[in-house]
Design an enzyme around this catalytic site. Sequence first.
Site, short mmCIF file in Angstrom:
data_model
loop_
_atom_site.label_atom_id
_atom_site.label_comp_id
_atom_site.label_asym_id
_atom_site.label_seq_id
_atom_site.Cartn_x
_atom_site.Cartn_y
_atom_site.Cartn_z
CB SER A 1 -0.94 -0.02 1.21
OG SER A 1 -0.17 -0.11 2.38
CE LYS B 1 -4.25 1.35 -4.58
NZ LYS B 1 -5.56 1.35 -3.93
CD GLU C 1 -7.36 5.45 -5.41
OE1 GLU C 1 -7.77 6.63 -5.58
OE2 GLU C 1 -6.54 5.14 -4.53
CD GLN D 1 7.84 -12.07 -13.22
OE1 GLN D 1 7.57 -13.26 -13.32
NE2 GLN D 1 9.09 -11.62 -13.29
CE LYS E 1 12.99 -10.66 -15.30
NZ LYS E 1 14.11 -10.64 -14.34
N GLY F 1 -8.83 20.43 14.78
CA GLY F 1 -8.54 19.35 15.70
C GLY F 1 -9.69 19.13 16.65
CB CYS G 1 -11.64 24.33 12.13
SG CYS G 1 -13.27 23.64 12.51
CD GLN H 1 -14.01 25.62 17.83
OE1 GLN H 1 -13.54 24.74 18.55
NE2 GLN H 1 -15.02 25.40 17.00
CD GLU I 1 -13.71 19.93 20.88
OE1 GLU I 1 -13.55 21.08 20.41
OE2 GLU I 1 -13.42 18.90 20.27
CG HIS J 1 -11.64 22.66 7.67
ND1 HIS J 1 -10.49 22.32 8.36
CD2 HIS J 1 -12.67 22.40 8.50
CE1 HIS J 1 -10.83 21.86 9.55
NE2 HIS J 1 -12.14 21.89 9.67
CD GLU K 1 -8.03 22.92 5.76
OE1 GLU K 1 -8.35 24.13 5.81
OE2 GLU K 1 -8.22 22.14 6.71
N1 GLN Z 1 -13.41 20.39 17.68
C1 GLN Z 1 -13.90 21.59 17.13
C2 GLN Z 1 -15.39 21.53 16.81
O1 GLN Z 1 -15.94 20.47 16.67
C3 GLN Z 1 -13.12 21.97 15.89
C4 GLN Z 1 -13.31 21.00 14.77
C5 GLN Z 1 -12.27 21.16 13.67
O2 GLN Z 1 -11.24 21.77 13.89
N2 GLN Z 1 -12.54 20.57 12.52
O3 GLN Z 1 -16.01 22.53 16.67
#
Ligand code: GLN
Length: 575
Positions: A17, A21, A143, A195, A226, A363, A390, A394, A414, A516, A518
């Site tokens: 793995s 891929k 895939e 192979q 080959k 996170g 995110c 906070q 949290e 997010h 990204e």
């Molecule tokens: N733990 C936080 C929430 O649930 C932030 C979540 C995250 O960073 N994706 O709001």
Amino acid sequence: MESRVTKYIFVTGGVVSSIGKGLTTACIGALLEARGLKATAVKLDPYINVDPGTMSPFQHGEVFVTDDGGETDLDLGHYERFMGTRMSKLNNFTSGKVYETVIANERRGDYLGGTVQVIPHITDEIKRRIKLAAEGFDVCLVEVGGTVGDIESLPFLEAIRQMRSDVGAQNTLYAHVTLVPHIATAHEFKTKPTQHSIKEITGYGIIPSIIICRSNQPLDEKIKNKISLFCNVSPNCVINAPDVKTIYELPLTLHNEGLDQRIVELLHMWTGAPKLEPWIKIASSVTSEDRTTVTIAMVGKYVDLTESYKSLSEALIHSGVATDSKIKIVYVDSEEIERSGVESVVRKANAGELVDAILIPGGFGVRGSEGKIAAAQYAREQKIPFFGICLGLQIATIEFARHVAKLSDATSAEFEPQSSCTVIDIMESQKAVHMKGGSMRLGAYPCSLKEGTKAREIYGKPQISERHRHRFEVNNSYREQLEKAGLVFSGTSPDNVLVEMIEIKDHPWFVAVQFHPEFQSTPKNPHPLFTSFVAAAKSAKTQGANTLKKGEKSVAGRAARTTSSNSDVAVGNES
Ligand code: GLN
């Protein structure tokens, strides 16, 4: 209307793995799009989880979120970064999801009288889902996750085998990605694992017509011949994909090996030559040594696994292309910050040097949160460009509440559900949620940007759409107090109920977002927030702001110097 015949390319993997891929699939998509075809891709994951949303990043790497709120495999991130087609929930499914549907059908009585079996019921459901995702496209890449020989992927292999007779041999192509190891002591490449892998997949009735060989150095013709001889493919269908300096070189490598040409021939498609200029530009920019290095500390607790922050590190690389800078990411463990303090941990992670910027990514959970808060405080006070994403927003809010708004007990529900000062609280809509899977605030939502803010300047428009994955939010009962203390709520949901972006003034670049960004950055379209952040870090660096020598503690002097660079950080505005 003439109905379009969709061609299918099935990509399987052999030997080991993690040979790329997903990237290979994404690059094939990029090459076909460069030839003017409308392509999409589907990832089939053989595990039983209904989706990867409930898995720890240690187990599975990043969870990629689609616009429609799908929590999907990180390979979909590769697909979106290389292809123009946007992915959706349809583009990734697991054994768990397939079984969930079949069992629900059975309970409803759909199969009354019948025995429900892997073949045909599970395989039919797999094929139904593949065809659904392929609708309206010229080509659908499929895939199959895992490695040939895994027990759990058998129904998927059987389904893709059947697809050939369902949609016609001329409309299907099987490509197998393998590893050709180099044995240093023997000075030789070894083809035997390939192979065996081909023998194994052929045993399931799947006959690959293209073999993509991963290797750590280029393979010579002898080895390719080959493999061709022993694995029953024409020599020009043995495609070599040696390790590359950057993944963004891969479309070009595969093209130079003739892969896209072979594919269109084998699938009887007629297209023009691919337009590869954008990829040539991107690859040469990412590999150029002639760029200023911008060092960014990423402060999190999943520091051992760069896969956990895949989209984030790629988004930074994209911004490196946009700002002509070489991105160096140093992963900083927030729990270590709790033990040893921000500066010493950052320096330790970066060979004794400070960094040009600090980023706190998304996170979950309380572990390491105090270290992150300390990092946000350090960035704010030292005027180091700071980007919170995110959980990062906070954290920055809690830090500001504690140290600027003087709410010394400020925290998140949290972290401390019983606290009386939850400046970050559970979202109203989340209070009734009891099932963990797929129940966060997920997917794209609109966000309105406040006039006169950095956010508005960076995006250059009043409304944006970004993807979310969270349960907590800024507590509105503290908004006024925080605002009075100087926190700017630069982006909110259009009804102004949810805080989506914050920033602070008198700082070179301090922006945090509840979403997010990204997930929407691609090398062809680097995300403006990342680009602006990297530009700010670069500008601070080139103005000598971050040249504090080891042990030097001139916070005030440093602050003054960085603040003066304020106006140079707009997107694309650096020289
Ligand atoms: N733990 C936080 C929430 O649930 C932030 C979540 C995250 O960073 N994706 O709001």
